[in-house]
Write a protein that holds these residues in place. Structure first.
Motif, short mmCIF file in Angstrom:
data_model
loop_
_atom_site.label_atom_id
_atom_site.label_comp_id
_atom_site.label_asym_id
_atom_site.label_seq_id
_atom_site.Cartn_x
_atom_site.Cartn_y
_atom_site.Cartn_z
N THR A 48 0.82 -1.21 0.00
CA THR A 48 0.00 0.00 0.00
C THR A 48 0.86 1.26 0.00
N GLY A 49 0.56 2.13 -0.95
CA GLY A 49 1.27 3.39 -1.08
C GLY A 49 2.52 3.30 -1.93
N LEU A 50 3.10 2.10 -2.03
CA LEU A 50 4.37 1.94 -2.75
C LEU A 50 4.16 1.42 -4.16
N LEU A 51 3.64 0.20 -4.27
CA LEU A 51 3.45 -0.38 -5.58
C LEU A 51 2.54 -1.59 -5.53
N SER A 52 2.05 -1.97 -6.71
CA SER A 52 1.33 -3.24 -6.83
C SER A 52 1.86 -3.94 -8.07
N VAL A 53 1.97 -5.25 -7.96
CA VAL A 53 2.50 -6.08 -9.04
C VAL A 53 1.50 -7.20 -9.27
N GLU A 54 1.13 -7.42 -10.53
CA GLU A 54 0.19 -8.49 -10.83
C GLU A 54 0.51 -9.14 -12.17
N ARG A 55 0.07 -10.38 -12.29
CA ARG A 55 0.23 -11.13 -13.54
C ARG A 55 -0.97 -10.81 -14.41
N VAL A 56 -0.72 -10.52 -15.69
CA VAL A 56 -1.80 -10.23 -16.63
C VAL A 56 -1.71 -11.19 -17.81
N GLU A 57 -2.89 -11.55 -18.33
CA GLU A 57 -2.93 -12.44 -19.49
C GLU A 57 -2.77 -11.63 -20.76
N ARG A 58 -2.06 -12.20 -21.71
CA ARG A 58 -1.93 -11.60 -23.03
C ARG A 58 -2.54 -12.56 -24.03
N ALA A 59 -3.48 -12.07 -24.81
CA ALA A 59 -4.16 -12.91 -25.79
C ALA A 59 -3.22 -13.23 -26.95
N TYR A 78 1.58 -14.70 -20.54
CA TYR A 78 1.41 -13.83 -19.37
C TYR A 78 2.47 -12.75 -19.38
N GLY A 79 2.13 -11.63 -18.78
CA GLY A 79 3.06 -10.53 -18.58
C GLY A 79 2.94 -10.06 -17.14
N VAL A 80 3.70 -9.05 -16.79
CA VAL A 80 3.67 -8.49 -15.44
C VAL A 80 3.32 -7.02 -15.54
N LYS A 81 2.38 -6.60 -14.72
CA LYS A 81 1.97 -5.20 -14.66
C LYS A 81 2.39 -4.65 -13.31
N ILE A 82 3.15 -3.56 -13.34
CA ILE A 82 3.60 -2.91 -12.11
C ILE A 82 2.99 -1.51 -12.08
N SER A 83 2.30 -1.20 -10.99
CA SER A 83 1.68 0.11 -10.84
C SER A 83 2.28 0.83 -9.63
N ALA A 84 2.61 2.09 -9.83
CA ALA A 84 3.16 2.89 -8.73
C ALA A 84 2.06 3.29 -7.77
N GLY A 85 2.37 3.27 -6.48
CA GLY A 85 1.43 3.72 -5.47
C GLY A 85 1.54 5.21 -5.24
#
Length: 94
Positions: A48-59, A78-85
């Motif tokens: 929380t506040g820093l980042l989130s990392v998740e696996r995403v599907e690629r068609a 699959y790819g990886v999505k990193i979002s800044a908090g």
């Protein structure tokens, strides 16, 4: 400019009281292992506040070979999505 792993370990050890470089490296390796294991299972990791990392599907999709112009089929994966908090977003806005 960017930090490589050994520079990051040194910076972490310097910021944290009573934390040696070896302990900082152990922490960083453990953090990496947790990320890898969680993402492999399809679980998101959120600090929380820093980042989130998740696996995403690629068609599956059709691509093009840049050398020959020939169409190629790119399989689904699959790819990886990193979002800044919010804390990181505020830090770069300064």
């Amino acid at each position: 400019m960017s930090l490589n792993k050994s520079e990051l370990v040194s910076a972490i050890a310097g910021k944290a009281e009573n934390l040696s470089k070896a302990q900082a490296e152990e922490f960083l390796n453990a953090f990496q292992a947790v990320l890898e294991e969680s993402l492999a299972k399809g679980e998101a990791v959120k600090v929380t506040g820093l980042l989130s990392v998740e696996r995403v599907e690629r068609a599956a999709r059709t691509g093009r070979n840049p050398r020959t112009g020939e169409e190629i089929q790119i399989p689904a994966g699959y790819g990886v999505k990193i979002s800044a908090g919010s804390v990181l977003k505020k830090a770069v806005a300064k």
